[in-house]
Scaffold this motif. Structure first.
Motif, short mmCIF file in Angstrom:
data_model
loop_
_atom_site.label_atom_id
_atom_site.label_comp_id
_atom_site.label_asym_id
_atom_site.label_seq_id
_atom_site.Cartn_x
_atom_site.Cartn_y
_atom_site.Cartn_z
N UNK A 112 -44.32 -89.19 2.28
CA UNK A 112 -44.76 -88.60 3.53
C UNK A 112 -44.33 -87.14 3.65
N UNK A 113 -43.12 -86.83 3.21
CA UNK A 113 -42.67 -85.43 3.23
C UNK A 113 -43.61 -84.54 2.43
N UNK A 114 -43.95 -84.99 1.24
CA UNK A 114 -44.83 -84.21 0.37
C UNK A 114 -46.24 -84.14 0.97
N UNK A 115 -46.76 -85.27 1.40
CA UNK A 115 -48.12 -85.30 1.96
C UNK A 115 -48.23 -84.44 3.21
N UNK A 116 -47.21 -84.50 4.08
CA UNK A 116 -47.21 -83.65 5.28
C UNK A 116 -47.16 -82.18 4.91
N UNK A 117 -46.29 -81.82 3.97
CA UNK A 117 -46.15 -80.42 3.58
C UNK A 117 -47.45 -79.88 2.99
N UNK A 118 -48.15 -80.73 2.24
CA UNK A 118 -49.42 -80.32 1.62
C UNK A 118 -50.58 -80.33 2.60
N UNK A 119 -50.43 -81.05 3.70
CA UNK A 119 -51.59 -81.27 4.56
C UNK A 119 -52.64 -82.09 3.84
N UNK A 120 -52.16 -83.07 3.07
CA UNK A 120 -53.02 -83.85 2.18
C UNK A 120 -54.06 -84.66 2.93
N UNK A 121 -55.20 -84.84 2.29
CA UNK A 121 -56.28 -85.71 2.76
C UNK A 121 -56.78 -85.33 4.16
N UNK A 122 -56.77 -84.04 4.45
CA UNK A 122 -57.30 -83.56 5.72
C UNK A 122 -56.34 -83.64 6.89
N UNK A 123 -55.10 -84.03 6.63
CA UNK A 123 -54.11 -84.10 7.71
C UNK A 123 -53.58 -82.69 7.99
N UNK A 129 -38.42 -80.02 7.20
CA UNK A 129 -37.28 -79.46 7.92
C UNK A 129 -36.00 -80.19 7.52
N UNK A 130 -34.86 -79.58 7.79
CA UNK A 130 -33.59 -80.27 7.52
C UNK A 130 -33.49 -81.62 8.25
N UNK A 131 -34.04 -81.72 9.44
CA UNK A 131 -34.01 -82.99 10.17
C UNK A 131 -34.81 -84.07 9.45
N UNK A 132 -35.95 -83.69 8.93
CA UNK A 132 -36.79 -84.66 8.23
C UNK A 132 -36.14 -85.08 6.91
N UNK A 133 -35.54 -84.13 6.22
CA UNK A 133 -34.80 -84.46 5.00
C UNK A 133 -33.64 -85.38 5.34
N UNK A 134 -32.96 -85.10 6.45
CA UNK A 134 -31.86 -85.95 6.91
C UNK A 134 -32.31 -87.37 7.19
N UNK A 135 -33.49 -87.51 7.77
CA UNK A 135 -34.01 -88.85 8.05
C UNK A 135 -34.22 -89.63 6.76
#
Length: 148
Positions: A112-123, A129-135
């Motif tokens: 999900x981190x990678x897909x979100x960062x890429x804006x994959x598949x039209x998202x 962020x550090x918070x997301x990495x922490x999660x």
């Protein structure tokens, strides 16, 4: 936060409970058939029948013309699900349901981190962020703790 937001969270939580329950059920199928691939095929076959009945009852069968313009990757979701169902049926007896789900969530979050960062598949693209990495790290810690 809206009611729709809370309903969506509840639906996903219910789906998550279903995934946790599905793994030992499919492991039973795998033991009985002596093959986790057969168990996954049976599971998908039953799911196909149930979903097909719902689609037919609702009258929402898509036309071929609606499906034709789909990109190639839009057809891969079932294959990805099949890999998960096979992996869960094969591994749950070996690692237990808690570790299985922890590993599942960890893998989902990494992807999900990678897909979100890429804006994959039209998202929409979302920053790592550090918070997301922490999660993700907290889930990884939970996975490690689940094995002790």
């Amino acid at each position: 936060m809206s009611l729709t937001y809370w309903l969506a969270l509840g639906a996903v939580a219910l789906g998550g409970a279903g995934i946790a329950t599905q793994a030992p059920i499919n492991a039973t199928l795998a033991r009985q058939t002596a093959d986790p691939v057969s168990a996954a095929a049976i599971s998908f076959g039953v799911g196909f029948v149930v979903l097909s009945a719902i689609v037919l009852a609702r009258g929402t069968v898509p036309s071929l013309s609606a499906l034709a313009p789909l990109p190639w990757w839009a057809w891969t979701g079932g294959a990805l699900g099949a890999i998960y169902v096979w992996a869960a049926a094969w591994s749950v007896d070996k690692i237990g349901v808690v570790s299985l789900v922890a590993a599942l969530v960890f893998g989902q979050l990494l992807a999900a981190l990678v897909l979100d960062a890429m804006g994959a598949f039209g998202m929409a693209s979302r920053e790592i962020t550090p918070q997301r990495i922490g999660a993700v790290m907290l889930v990884a810690a939970g996975l490690v703790l689940s094995r002790f």
